[in-house]
Design a protein around this motif. Structure first.
Motif, PDB file in Angstrom:
ATOM      1  N   TRP A  62       1.232  -1.132  -0.008  1.00  0.00           N
ATOM      2  CA  TRP A  62      -0.031  -0.004  -0.006  1.00  0.00           C
ATOM      3  C   TRP A  62       0.759   1.330   0.108  1.00  0.00           C
ATOM      4  N   ILE A  63       0.540   2.156  -0.895  1.00  0.00           N
ATOM      5  CA  ILE A  63       1.292   3.378  -1.214  1.00  0.00           C
ATOM      6  C   ILE A  63       0.406   4.496  -1.147  1.00  0.00           C
ATOM      7  N   LYS A  64       0.708   5.431  -0.138  1.00  0.00           N
ATOM      8  CA  LYS A  64      -0.020   6.648  -0.155  1.00  0.00           C
ATOM      9  C   LYS A  64       0.642   7.775  -1.013  1.00  0.00           C
ATOM     10  N   LEU A  65       0.394   8.205  -2.224  1.00  0.00           N
ATOM     11  CA  LEU A  65       1.160   9.229  -2.721  1.00  0.00           C
ATOM     12  C   LEU A  65       0.793  10.838  -2.323  1.00  0.00           C
ATOM     13  N   ILE A  66       1.764  11.452  -2.661  1.00  0.00           N
ATOM     14  CA  ILE A  66       1.497  13.169  -2.454  1.00  0.00           C
ATOM     15  C   ILE A  66       0.433  13.679  -3.368  1.00  0.00           C
ATOM     16  N   GLU A  67       0.678  13.282  -4.733  1.00  0.00           N
ATOM     17  CA  GLU A  67      -0.015  13.739  -5.930  1.00  0.00           C
ATOM     18  C   GLU A  67      -0.315  12.640  -6.975  1.00  0.00           C
ATOM     19  N   ILE A  68      -1.444  12.754  -7.654  1.00  0.00           N
ATOM     20  CA  ILE A  68      -1.772  11.590  -8.557  1.00  0.00           C
ATOM     21  C   ILE A  68      -0.731  11.306  -9.466  1.00  0.00           C
ATOM     22  N   PRO A  69      -0.260  10.052  -9.698  1.00  0.00           N
ATOM     23  CA  PRO A  69       0.819   9.606 -10.309  1.00  0.00           C
ATOM     24  C   PRO A  69       0.794   9.777 -11.943  1.00  0.00           C
ATOM     25  N   SER A  70       1.706   9.947 -12.564  1.00  0.00           N
ATOM     26  CA  SER A  70       1.895  10.092 -14.039  1.00  0.00           C
ATOM     27  C   SER A  70       1.962   8.653 -14.504  1.00  0.00           C
ATOM     28  N   GLU A  71       1.797   8.673 -15.847  1.00  0.00           N
ATOM     29  CA  GLU A  71       1.803   7.223 -16.408  1.00  0.00           C
ATOM     30  C   GLU A  71       3.246   6.492 -16.251  1.00  0.00           C
ATOM     31  N   LEU A  72       4.117   7.165 -16.020  1.00  0.00           N
ATOM     32  CA  LEU A  72       5.410   6.691 -15.878  1.00  0.00           C
ATOM     33  C   LEU A  72       6.119   6.508 -14.149  1.00  0.00           C
ATOM     34  N   PHE A  94       6.516  -2.334 -10.222  1.00  0.00           N
ATOM     35  CA  PHE A  94       5.256  -2.002 -10.843  1.00  0.00           C
ATOM     36  C   PHE A  94       4.974  -0.533 -11.308  1.00  0.00           C
ATOM     37  N   ASN A  95       4.150  -0.341 -11.972  1.00  0.00           N
ATOM     38  CA  ASN A  95       3.686   1.024 -12.331  1.00  0.00           C
ATOM     39  C   ASN A  95       2.706   1.309 -11.562  1.00  0.00           C
ATOM     40  N   LEU A  96       2.918   2.621 -10.621  1.00  0.00           N
ATOM     41  CA  LEU A  96       1.609   2.920  -9.740  1.00  0.00           C
ATOM     42  C   LEU A  96       0.533   3.353 -10.305  1.00  0.00           C
ATOM     43  N   LYS A  97       0.437   4.092 -11.484  1.00  0.00           N
ATOM     44  CA  LYS A  97      -0.949   4.295 -12.004  1.00  0.00           C
ATOM     45  C   LYS A  97      -1.546   3.103 -12.264  1.00  0.00           C
ATOM     46  N   ALA A  98      -1.245   2.173 -12.891  1.00  0.00           N
ATOM     47  CA  ALA A  98      -1.719   0.673 -12.983  1.00  0.00           C
ATOM     48  C   ALA A  98      -2.356  -0.037 -11.769  1.00  0.00           C
ATOM     49  N   LYS A  99      -1.815   0.592 -10.437  1.00  0.00           N
ATOM     50  CA  LYS A  99      -2.184  -0.093  -9.396  1.00  0.00           C
ATOM     51  C   LYS A  99      -2.950   0.878  -8.594  1.00  0.00           C
ATOM     52  N   GLN A 100      -3.343   2.005  -9.048  1.00  0.00           N
ATOM     53  CA  GLN A 100      -3.791   3.170  -8.391  1.00  0.00           C
ATOM     54  C   GLN A 100      -5.560   2.583  -8.128  1.00  0.00           C
ATOM     55  N   LEU A 101      -5.972   2.901  -6.931  1.00  0.00           N
ATOM     56  CA  LEU A 101      -7.104   2.528  -6.586  1.00  0.00           C
ATOM     57  C   LEU A 101      -8.381   2.897  -7.554  1.00  0.00           C
ATOM     58  N   ASP A 102      -8.464   4.305  -7.690  1.00  0.00           N
ATOM     59  CA  ASP A 102      -9.197   5.009  -8.976  1.00  0.00           C
ATOM     60  C   ASP A 102      -8.416   6.102  -9.366  1.00  0.00           C
ATOM     61  N   ASN A 103      -9.015   6.702 -10.518  1.00  0.00           N
ATOM     62  CA  ASN A 103      -8.311   7.814 -11.079  1.00  0.00           C
ATOM     63  C   ASN A 103      -7.879   9.111 -10.509  1.00  0.00           C
ATOM     64  N   GLN A 104      -8.743   9.257  -9.291  1.00  0.00           N
ATOM     65  CA  GLN A 104      -8.665  10.509  -8.388  1.00  0.00           C
ATOM     66  C   GLN A 104      -8.045   9.990  -6.993  1.00  0.00           C
ATOM     67  N   SER A 105      -7.814   8.680  -6.704  1.00  0.00           N
ATOM     68  CA  SER A 105      -7.063   8.439  -5.495  1.00  0.00           C
ATOM     69  C   SER A 105      -5.904   8.551  -5.287  1.00  0.00           C
ATOM     70  N   LEU A 106      -5.132   9.006  -4.026  1.00  0.00           N
ATOM     71  CA  LEU A 106      -4.044   8.973  -3.833  1.00  0.00           C
ATOM     72  C   LEU A 106      -3.114   7.713  -3.365  1.00  0.00           C
ATOM     73  N   TRP A 107      -4.114   6.545  -3.342  1.00  0.00           N
ATOM     74  CA  TRP A 107      -3.833   5.464  -2.725  1.00  0.00           C
ATOM     75  C   TRP A 107      -3.537   4.383  -3.866  1.00  0.00           C
ATOM     76  N   VAL A 108      -2.403   3.675  -3.662  1.00  0.00           N
ATOM     77  CA  VAL A 108      -1.924   2.465  -4.713  1.00  0.00           C
ATOM     78  C   VAL A 108      -1.969   1.221  -3.818  1.00  0.00           C
ATOM     79  N   GLY A 109      -2.801   0.228  -4.341  1.00  0.00           N
ATOM     80  CA  GLY A 109      -2.714  -1.070  -3.639  1.00  0.00           C
ATOM     81  C   GLY A 109      -2.712  -2.140  -4.516  1.00  0.00           C
ATOM     82  N   TRP A 110      -1.740  -3.228  -3.884  1.00  0.00           N
ATOM     83  CA  TRP A 110      -1.557  -4.217  -4.821  1.00  0.00           C
ATOM     84  C   TRP A 110      -1.098  -5.714  -4.172  1.00  0.00           C
TER      85      TRP A 110
END
Length: 153
Positions: A62-72, A94-110
């Protein structure tokens, strides 16, 4: 009557219950999960390192980002089995954008595939973007030594 918490090793399971007058009672198998976490915000490409005291089965990241991740945006977990020098090898990327919970979320989970880190190994995690939190959730597991094959010609 004195009641004291007790732990009974039982193969691959630890039984927990209580002890009364030298007798263990009402012991049941439980799973205990461990959480590896970073104490502070991390800048882009900054690393956090943990020394693993048990055989650790990684169950989720689980990763909480500071801002919405880019594709890279990317995250990697590296391991050093020897504990010497800087001999880290990439285990998970792993790519953070691909594992983002939803498009507006700052959380990534895998939940990665079966991954077990041996006792006394050193883990390092880093991301290419700034993060508020990184949590590696897992549990202690029983881990036999390696069974090596033979080459027959």
């Amino acid at each position: 009557m004195a009641f004291e918490l007790s732990t009974i090793p039982a193969g691959q399971v630890i039984l927990r219950g209580f002890e009364e007058n030298g007798l263990h009672k009402h012991a049941q198998g439980i799973e205990t999960f461990h959480q590896l976490a970073n104490p502070n915000n991390l800048l882009a490409n900054q690393e956090i390192t943990w020394e693993i005291p048990v055989n650790f089965q990684l169950r989720s990241i689980w990763i909480k980002l500071i801002e919405i991740p880019s594709e890279l945006a990317k995250s990697t977990i590296l391991i050093n089995l020897l504990g010497l020098n800087n001999n880290f090898v990439e285990v998970i990327a792993f790519n953070l954008k691909a594992k983002q919970l939803d498009n507006q979320s700052l959380w990534v989970g895998w939940e990665p595939p079966l991954t077990i880190f041996p006792k006394e190994s050193i883990l390092k995690a880093k991301t290419t973007v700034a993060v508020e939190s990184i949590f590696l959730m897992g549990k202690e597991c029983y881990f036999n030594s390696v069974i090596r094959g033979s080459i027959i010609q």
